[in-house]
Design a protein around this motif. Sequence first.
Motif, mmCIF file in Angstrom:
data_model
loop_
_atom_site.group_PDB
_atom_site.id
_atom_site.type_symbol
_atom_site.label_atom_id
_atom_site.label_comp_id
_atom_site.label_asym_id
_atom_site.label_seq_id
_atom_site.Cartn_x
_atom_site.Cartn_y
_atom_site.Cartn_z
ATOM 1 N N GLU A 104 -5.007 6.186 0.770
ATOM 2 C CA GLU A 104 -5.695 4.910 1.004
ATOM 3 C C GLU A 104 -7.130 5.185 1.458
ATOM 4 N N GLU A 105 -7.986 4.177 1.286
ATOM 5 C CA GLU A 105 -9.398 4.362 1.624
ATOM 6 C C GLU A 105 -9.595 4.731 3.090
ATOM 7 N N SER A 131 -3.144 5.078 -6.555
ATOM 8 C CA SER A 131 -3.608 4.995 -5.174
ATOM 9 C C SER A 131 -5.129 4.892 -5.182
ATOM 10 N N PHE A 132 -5.697 4.590 -4.012
ATOM 11 C CA PHE A 132 -7.151 4.563 -3.903
ATOM 12 C C PHE A 132 -7.723 5.922 -4.283
#
Length: 460
Positions: free
Chosen positions: A310-311, A335-336
């Motif tokens: 994630e970011e 995913s990011f």
Amino acid sequence: MKYKAPRTATMTRLRRKALVALFLFTLFIFGAMMGLRTLKPSDGFSDLAPGIGIDFPGEKPDRRRLDGRDVAQVSPGQFHTGSSSSSISDTKVVFTRSDREYSIFYDVHIFYYLWYGSPSMDNKYIHWDHVLVPHWDPKIAASHAQGRHTPPEDIASSFYPELGAYSSRDPAVMEAHMAQIEAAAAGVLVLSWYPPGVADDHGEPTEDLVPVVMDAAHRHSIKVAFHIQPYKGRTDQSMHDNIKYIIDKYGKHGAFYRFRSSTGRVLPLFYVYDSYLTPPESWAELLKTKGSHSIRGTPYDGVFVALIVEERNKHDILASGFDGIYTYFASNGFSFGSSHQNWKAIKAFCDANNLLFIPSVGPGYVDTAVRPWNNHNTRNRVNGRYYDTSLQAALSVRPEIVTITSFNQWHEGTQIEKAVPKKTVARLYLDYQPNQPDHYLKLTRQWAENFNKEKDKWLM
């Protein structure tokens, strides 16, 4: 007859013009060839993309090689050191055959799995008989198949290996794998690793096989890095013990990978899978200079690369004291971190914070043989076009290292290992046709060589 003479004069003029044009064209080609001969593929390459020293079987580690000035020519089955030469840099080694030369590149890393077993070597199938993982929502789970696979005809993969449902303990398999990785030009095998006596939920411990991997890799001038898995009870303290164990046991082996940082330091490089499971304040105790059991500045220091999903992970990675970020997943958009469109921003974040950004690319993704409900994350190979797109996305952010997901993660269909067509009564496997079983090995080599050439351009 009175018109023949003018036609002859015209033909003579045309012949003269043709001869002049041919002469000028020949001069142009000759000049271009002479110019191209002055361009050395490895000029400046080691300075741009730090890598490793090259050690060979039968030799003790020699610190002089780590500066990139001492180099070696390598022939299959025969190793010898040579004097200074631009044909080999810190980041590649050139193999010389009777008919050609070819390289492997130490800034192309490939994820490798050691968890497969078969009755001939292990008294049972391991991982090929993987269970069908149920969805966490009981309603969705009820609409999909359950149970486990029954090798060798029914294996836990949508593709079928050329080597069959093999054992990772088979010496012939290990040798075949190293030959394929060498053919793909990937210089660093990133080994999925669990501590002694520990395994994933579906496998058996394999730490005892690591020396076999190291020796086999060494015979092909391939280096080995470690991909530390999220075993039960993994903490910053247990990681300290793991790092000490790995460096003490394998650090002097000729195949042990070390990375040259931009500051000139030469250190082991470790990938840490699912690093986000441990909070940043715990990682900081290990990875920051003032941590309670810091490895920084000790004989167990290294380059530690964390997984971004994630970011928000990128800020935790920075706070943890990691040295870099990798993306692992071969499914663009999953995913990011694995989304190609985000790589430019992640690279900018890494550059601003003195972190390595290591994008991961793969030939496709299909894990429905083990997660039958996950079809929406499938990425079809399209005869290699998906791979091309992924590799181009990676090169566009000018990374120092590219990772390939994977050599042999058959469950998720990311493998570049040779696969063959296969049809049984119950199953029709995917394959690489109309291409040959080594199609993705060849594509990987083409892109590794292109990566090398692109880096030369970046330097210019």
